[in-house]
Design a protein around this motif. Sequence first.
Motif, PDB file in Angstrom:
ATOM      1  N   PRO A  34     -16.870   3.217  20.422  1.00  0.00           N
ATOM      2  CA  PRO A  34     -17.805   4.189  21.261  1.00  0.00           C
ATOM      3  C   PRO A  34     -17.512   5.470  20.528  1.00  0.00           C
ATOM      4  N   ALA A  35     -16.016   5.800  20.034  1.00  0.00           N
ATOM      5  CA  ALA A  35     -15.744   7.055  19.666  1.00  0.00           C
ATOM      6  C   ALA A  35     -16.304   7.452  18.262  1.00  0.00           C
ATOM      7  N   GLN A  36     -16.443   6.289  17.544  1.00  0.00           N
ATOM      8  CA  GLN A  36     -17.248   6.433  16.220  1.00  0.00           C
ATOM      9  C   GLN A  36     -18.611   6.869  16.232  1.00  0.00           C
ATOM     10  N   ALA A  37     -19.308   6.232  17.450  1.00  0.00           N
ATOM     11  CA  ALA A  37     -20.777   6.386  17.652  1.00  0.00           C
ATOM     12  C   ALA A  37     -20.825   7.894  18.039  1.00  0.00           C
ATOM     13  N   ALA A  38     -19.754   8.454  19.117  1.00  0.00           N
ATOM     14  CA  ALA A  38     -19.999   9.695  19.669  1.00  0.00           C
ATOM     15  C   ALA A  38     -19.567  10.665  18.494  1.00  0.00           C
ATOM     16  N   ASP A  39     -18.753  10.537  17.583  1.00  0.00           N
ATOM     17  CA  ASP A  39     -18.404  11.259  16.256  1.00  0.00           C
ATOM     18  C   ASP A  39     -19.557  11.342  15.259  1.00  0.00           C
ATOM     19  N   TYR A  40     -20.254  10.676  15.381  1.00  0.00           N
ATOM     20  CA  TYR A  40     -21.427  10.517  14.136  1.00  0.00           C
ATOM     21  C   TYR A  40     -22.228  11.799  14.031  1.00  0.00           C
ATOM     22  N   PRO A  41     -22.394  12.240  12.663  1.00  0.00           N
ATOM     23  CA  PRO A  41     -21.890  11.758  11.482  1.00  0.00           C
ATOM     24  C   PRO A  41     -20.532  12.395  11.094  1.00  0.00           C
ATOM     25  N   ALA A  42     -19.446  11.347  10.779  1.00  0.00           N
ATOM     26  CA  ALA A  42     -18.106  11.725  10.459  1.00  0.00           C
ATOM     27  C   ALA A  42     -18.006  11.802   8.862  1.00  0.00           C
ATOM     28  N   HIS A  43     -19.114  11.268   8.037  1.00  0.00           N
ATOM     29  CA  HIS A  43     -19.036  11.413   6.593  1.00  0.00           C
ATOM     30  C   HIS A  43     -20.191  11.461   6.277  1.00  0.00           C
ATOM     31  N   ALA A  44     -20.578  11.457   4.656  1.00  0.00           N
ATOM     32  CA  ALA A  44     -21.690  11.481   4.075  1.00  0.00           C
ATOM     33  C   ALA A  44     -22.739  10.382   4.427  1.00  0.00           C
ATOM     34  N   ILE A  45     -23.924  10.954   4.435  1.00  0.00           N
ATOM     35  CA  ILE A  45     -25.116   9.857   4.811  1.00  0.00           C
ATOM     36  C   ILE A  45     -25.932   9.746   3.505  1.00  0.00           C
ATOM     37  N   LYS A  46     -26.468   8.318   3.353  1.00  0.00           N
ATOM     38  CA  LYS A  46     -27.369   8.087   2.244  1.00  0.00           C
ATOM     39  C   LYS A  46     -28.684   7.910   2.724  1.00  0.00           C
ATOM     40  N   MET A  47     -29.546   8.706   1.979  1.00  0.00           N
ATOM     41  CA  MET A  47     -30.825   8.691   2.493  1.00  0.00           C
ATOM     42  C   MET A  47     -31.772   7.922   1.157  1.00  0.00           C
ATOM     43  N   VAL A  48     -32.135   6.546   1.344  1.00  0.00           N
ATOM     44  CA  VAL A  48     -32.924   6.015   0.330  1.00  0.00           C
ATOM     45  C   VAL A  48     -34.386   6.224   0.290  1.00  0.00           C
ATOM     46  N   VAL A  49     -34.688   6.678  -0.925  1.00  0.00           N
ATOM     47  CA  VAL A  49     -36.393   7.077  -1.137  1.00  0.00           C
ATOM     48  C   VAL A  49     -36.638   6.050  -2.242  1.00  0.00           C
ATOM     49  N   PRO A  50     -37.704   4.907  -1.596  1.00  0.00           N
ATOM     50  CA  PRO A  50     -37.855   3.940  -2.564  1.00  0.00           C
ATOM     51  C   PRO A  50     -38.989   4.166  -3.426  1.00  0.00           C
TER      52      PRO A  50
END
Length: 342
Positions: A34-50
Motif C-alpha cells: 500500500p505504501a508503494q501505491a500511495a507513493d507512486y510514482p517513486a521513480h522513472a516511468i516508461k511510455m511506450v509509443v508503438p
Amino acid sequence: MARKTAKQGHINRDKGMFKRLSLLLLCMAAGLTPAQAADYPAHAIKMVVPFAPGGGTDVLGRIIAQRLQEQWGQPVVIENQPGASGGIGTRAAAKAEPDGYTLLMASTGALMAASAALSPDAPFDVNKFFAPITMVAAPPYLVAINPNVPAKSIAELIVLARAKPNSLSFGSSGIGTASHLSGVLFQKDAHVELLNVPYKGTGPAVTDLLGGRIDMMFSPSTTVQALLDGGKLKALAVTSAKRSKFFPNVPTVAESGLPGYESVGWFGLLAPAKTPREIVDKLNKAVVAIMADKDVIEHMAKLGAEPEPQTPDAFGRYINADVAKWSALVKEQGITIPGAGK
C-alpha cells in the motif's frame, strides 16, 4: 444511546478494516505494498509509443510525458517501439509489470494489431490485456495530397483513381491502422483501387509524401498541420462526419464527393492489465488535469486537435466498440493484420 453509538463505532471500524484489506489485496496482487501505491510514482516511468517518431501517437505522447514529468518530478521517458502496425510495442506493453511504471500511448491501429495478436478467436476485450486510463484526443484525419497530384477535390480524386486503378498510392502507418483503414473504407465506398504503402508510423510516411514518393495520405491532423499551413501539402477533405473547427474551410469527404463516408481515429493512454485501480485513477486525474491546462489546449489546437478526456471505464467501452467496428471491415475486406494469431 451509548450502546447504539458503540455499535456504530464497531461497524465503522469494520468498514475501515475492510477497505484497508481490499487495498492490501489489490496491491499484493500487483506486487505492490500500500505504501508503494500511495507513493507512486517513486521513480522513472516508461511510455511506450508503438510507432516511429513524428507521428500523431508520438507527438501527443510527448506532450503528456513532458507534463507528467513536470508535475511529478520523475522522468517520463518515451520509448518508440515501431513495427507490425504498432503490434510489437503494444504487445510488449501488455506483458510489462502492472506497476504503473510502463504505460502505452496507443491509437486505433495499435489496438487493432493487439486484438489480432492477443485475441484472434474471440471478440476483443481491452480490459483483459490493458487498464485503460483516458483518451487524449480523436482529431480529424485529413485526406492530404502532394501538390503535384492533379486533383482539387475528392470528386476529382475519385475520377483519377477510377481512370487508372492502383496508380495512386497512399501511405499509412501500417496494415490495420486508422490511416490504412480510412483508405480501405474510402476504396470500398468510392469503388476505386489505391496502392497502400505501409510505414512504421505516419512520420516516415509524411516524409515520403513530401518527397512525392507517395501521392496521398489519410493522416491525423497532428502530423500534417504545419505542412498544410506552409503549402507543402494540400488538404482535400476531413474524414469526420462534420467539418472540423480547426479546418473550417476544408470540406468533409462526405460533402465533397463521397456521401456517407466517415472515419475517425483516436489516441489514448493505457497501462498493463491488473495495474492497481488506485494508480490508474491517479494517472487519469493527472492527465485530465494536464489536458485542461490552457497552454496544452493551445498547443494541441495548433496541431488540429483538442483534448477529449474520458474516465477509464468509458475509455475501455469506447475502445471495444471501435475495435469491433473496424474488425468487421477487416473481415469483410479479407485483410490480415500483422501478428494475427501470435
